[in-house]
Design an enzyme around this catalytic site. Structure first.
Site, PDB file in Angstrom:
ATOM      1  N   HIS A   1      47.326  -7.133  48.458  1.00 12.27           N
ATOM      2  CA  HIS A   1      47.439  -6.296  49.728  1.00 12.27           C
ATOM      3  C   HIS A   1      48.845  -5.555  49.291  1.00 12.27           C
ATOM      4  CE1 HIS A   1      44.938  -9.655  51.496  1.00 12.27           C
ATOM      5  NE2 HIS A   1      44.895  -8.461  51.922  1.00 12.27           N
TER       6      HIS A   1
ATOM      7  N   LYS B   1      45.845   6.029  40.961  1.00 13.04           N
ATOM      8  CA  LYS B   1      46.388   6.923  41.864  1.00 13.04           C
ATOM      9  C   LYS B   1      46.541   6.199  43.109  1.00 13.04           C
ATOM     10  CE  LYS B   1      47.046  11.360  42.909  1.00 13.04           C
ATOM     11  NZ  LYS B   1      45.940  12.290  43.113  1.00 13.04           N
ATOM     12  N   HIS B   2      48.141   6.205  43.431  1.00 13.66           N
ATOM     13  CA  HIS B   2      48.336   5.332  44.662  1.00 13.66           C
ATOM     14  C   HIS B   2      48.019   3.888  44.437  1.00 13.66           C
ATOM     15  CE1 HIS B   2      50.049   8.934  46.589  1.00 13.66           C
ATOM     16  NE2 HIS B   2      48.661   9.574  46.605  1.00 13.66           N
TER      17      HIS B   2
ATOM     18  N   ASN C   1      40.223  -4.336  51.215  1.00 18.46           N
ATOM     19  CA  ASN C   1      38.956  -4.926  50.891  1.00 18.46           C
ATOM     20  C   ASN C   1      38.649  -3.984  49.681  1.00 18.46           C
ATOM     21  OD1 ASN C   1      38.240  -7.067  52.639  1.00 18.46           O
ATOM     22  ND2 ASN C   1      38.137  -5.565  54.354  1.00 18.46           N
TER      23      ASN C   1
END
Length: 527
Positions: free
Chosen positions: A527, A278-279, A421
């Site tokens: 990231h 999800k996302h 993180n």
């Protein structure tokens, strides 16, 4: 110049799809055909009258075909500005005939590289004359029509039919823009191949190119435009998958599906694995003896977030697994294949997109990732490290048990695909809590533990799923607090890269709590 009547065409193509019908239609309109090598032979074999380029230039094709179109009578015919007195006189003085239509598609360099050809074969498939002609014709688009792929044949024929043998300036401009983009992508593929062959990770110039795969309705948000482009990279995944059903994929669907498939490709295809995304973050991952059970375990990790998610599987989907997956709303399912029975189950869910890839991505394969930044772009090698290959260093008094070690490697594979993180709790090779994208590692650890406790409540359990689990961190613990949070959640073993100035403090905290901990020496920031 608005409309430009076509009287002479030069054809030189590697991809001969639709060539004969196209050339025959041109010939039927009285257009003279000039051609080269294999293209000329194919046209003559079809009974079409063709002038060999050697007749036009007065020079034979030579040097194994390397030299045939690099001649003033070709480039002058393409570049001469119609109606310009100086150009007209030069053409007349040197017997240069105008070429009004150029049909060229390039030597199949990308395909040659993709099939693993030798260095010499790849070099031999670098086209020189083709790009030179394409660029010349495209520059002179005020007078010349340039076609670089068979998909535009019908467009040109329709233009000619509608305009008494001429093309419009608007069409010539559009085709010229495509032509420059094609040669740019071609040169990008060649330059990147050379960089790989030379082992040059930071060449002085770097370019990327691609062919439109799909124009998208919008981007990440409705006010953004977007499209999917296909590169020369042959990596198996969402871009190469076949969509069997469902609505058109969106930008976010493609991004999330790529994340899901890359994650599930980390696991040995002999063992069923399922990832729910999800996302772009995993909300549940598991391996088990069956796909159906792996799916149930993955779903149990975070059933709330899984609603409307993306599911990736590493094996052929069977009917039982399909039945399980269709019990909740899912945007996309992607897998190497599906049985006919499974396809029938999915067919009842008309809005579900089903993608079949025919295989898995190689998690260890080299490659490049790139990301735009203001004024440029960042390029890095793909994170091709697989946890199964790492030499784990035990740094605590207690070494992990065989089961803990198995779970640790599993958790670290998942952590590689969680936004930093990243903290991943796992037990019996299934995630039980995931903390992603927080500004501090201890917060990721707390969130993952909280989500595990919430999932346990949803399952009617009296204790958190993290009891007796292991934890993976994508980077080192800068302080002991993140590890202590995990210990309080009930973990028994820890996997992390190590390398902090406070490693000794973290190791001491693990020893005081009877935890086993291993260092990987490899970090997985994402990231």
């Amino acid at each position: 110049m608005a409309d430009q009547r076509i009287r002479r065409a030069l054809l030189s193509v590697s991809d001969k799809t639709g060539l004969i019908d196209f050339a025959a239609a041109l010939k039927a309109r009285g257009i003279e055909l000039v051609s080269t090598g294999g293209t000329a032979a194919a046209l003559k074999a079809a009974g079409l009258s063709v002038m060999d380029v050697s007749e036009l230039t007065g020079f034979p094709e030579m040097m194994d075909g390397r030299v045939k179109t690099l001649h003033p009578k070709v480039h002058g015919g393409l570049l001469a500005i119609r109606g310009n007195a100086v150009h007209d006189k030069a053409a007349s003085d040197h017997g240069i005939l105008p070429i009004d239509l150029l049909i060229v598609n390039l030597y199949p360099f990308e395909a040659t590289v993709a099939k693993g050809a030798t260095y010499d074969d790849c070099v031999e498939n670098i086209d020189v004359g083709g790009p030179a002609m394409i660029r010349g014709a495209a520059k002179n688009h005020d007078s010349v029509t340039v076609v670089v792929e068979p998909s535009d044949y019908e467009r040109v024929l329709s233009e000619i039919a509608a305009n008494d043998g001429a093309t419009t300036l608007a069409t010539r401009k559009a085709l010229a823009a495509k032509a420059f983009a094609r040669t740019a992508a071609y040169d990008a593929a060649i330059s990147n191949w050379f960089a790989r062959e030379l082992g040059n990770n930071a060449p002085e110039w770097r370019a990327f190119g691609g062919h439109l795969g799909q124009a998208l309705r919008y981007g990440e948000n409705a006010h953004q435009t977007a499209a999917l482009y296909l590169s020369a990279d042959t990596r198996v995944g969402v871009a190469s998958a076949k969509q069997l059903q469902g609505k058109e994929l969106s930008y976010n669907n493609i991004n999330d599906t790529d994340a899901a498939f890359e994650l599930v490709s980390e696991f040995d295809p002999k063992t069923p694995a399922v990832a729910i995304i999800k996302h772009a973050n995993p909300c549940g991952v598991a391996v088990n003896a069956s796909l159906a059970e792996a799916y149930r375990q993955a779903l149990a990790c975070d059933p709330v977030s899984a609603f409307g998610g993306i599911i990736a599987l590493n094996k052929t989907i069977d009917a039982a697994t399909a039945e399980e997956m269709t019990k909740i709303f899912t945007e996309v399912v992607i897998a190497p294949d599906a049985t006919d029975e499974a396809k029938a189950v999915f067919a009842a869910k008309k809005n579900l997109r089903l993608l079949l890839t025919g295989g898995l991505a190689d998690s260890r394969a080299p490659g490049l990732n790139f990301k735009s930044v203001a004024g440029g772009f960042l390029v890095q090698s793909r994170d091709a490290s697989n946890a199964d290959d790492l030499d784990l260093k035990v740094v605590t008094k207690r070494a992990p048990s065989e089961q803990e070690l198995k779970d640790l490697r599993f958790a670290f594979k998942v952590a590689k695909h969680v936004k930093s993180n990243a903290i991943v709790y796992a037990k019996n090779e299934a995630t039980v809590g995931v903390g992603a994208g927080q500004m501090s590692r201890v917060e990721s650890s707390r969130i993952a533990a909280w989500k595990a406790a919430e999932a346990a409540k949803a399952l009617g359990l009296d204790k958190s799923l993290t009891i007796g689990s292991v934890v993976a961190s994508d980077a080192f613990f800068p302080f002991a607090d993140g590890l202590i949070t995990a210990a309080e959640a009930g973990v028994t073993a820890v996997i992390q890269p190590g390398g902090s100035m406070r490693d000794d403090e973290v190791i001491k905290a693990a020893d005081e709590r009877g935890l086993a901990m291993v260092f990987t020496g490899v970090r997985h920031f994402r990231h």
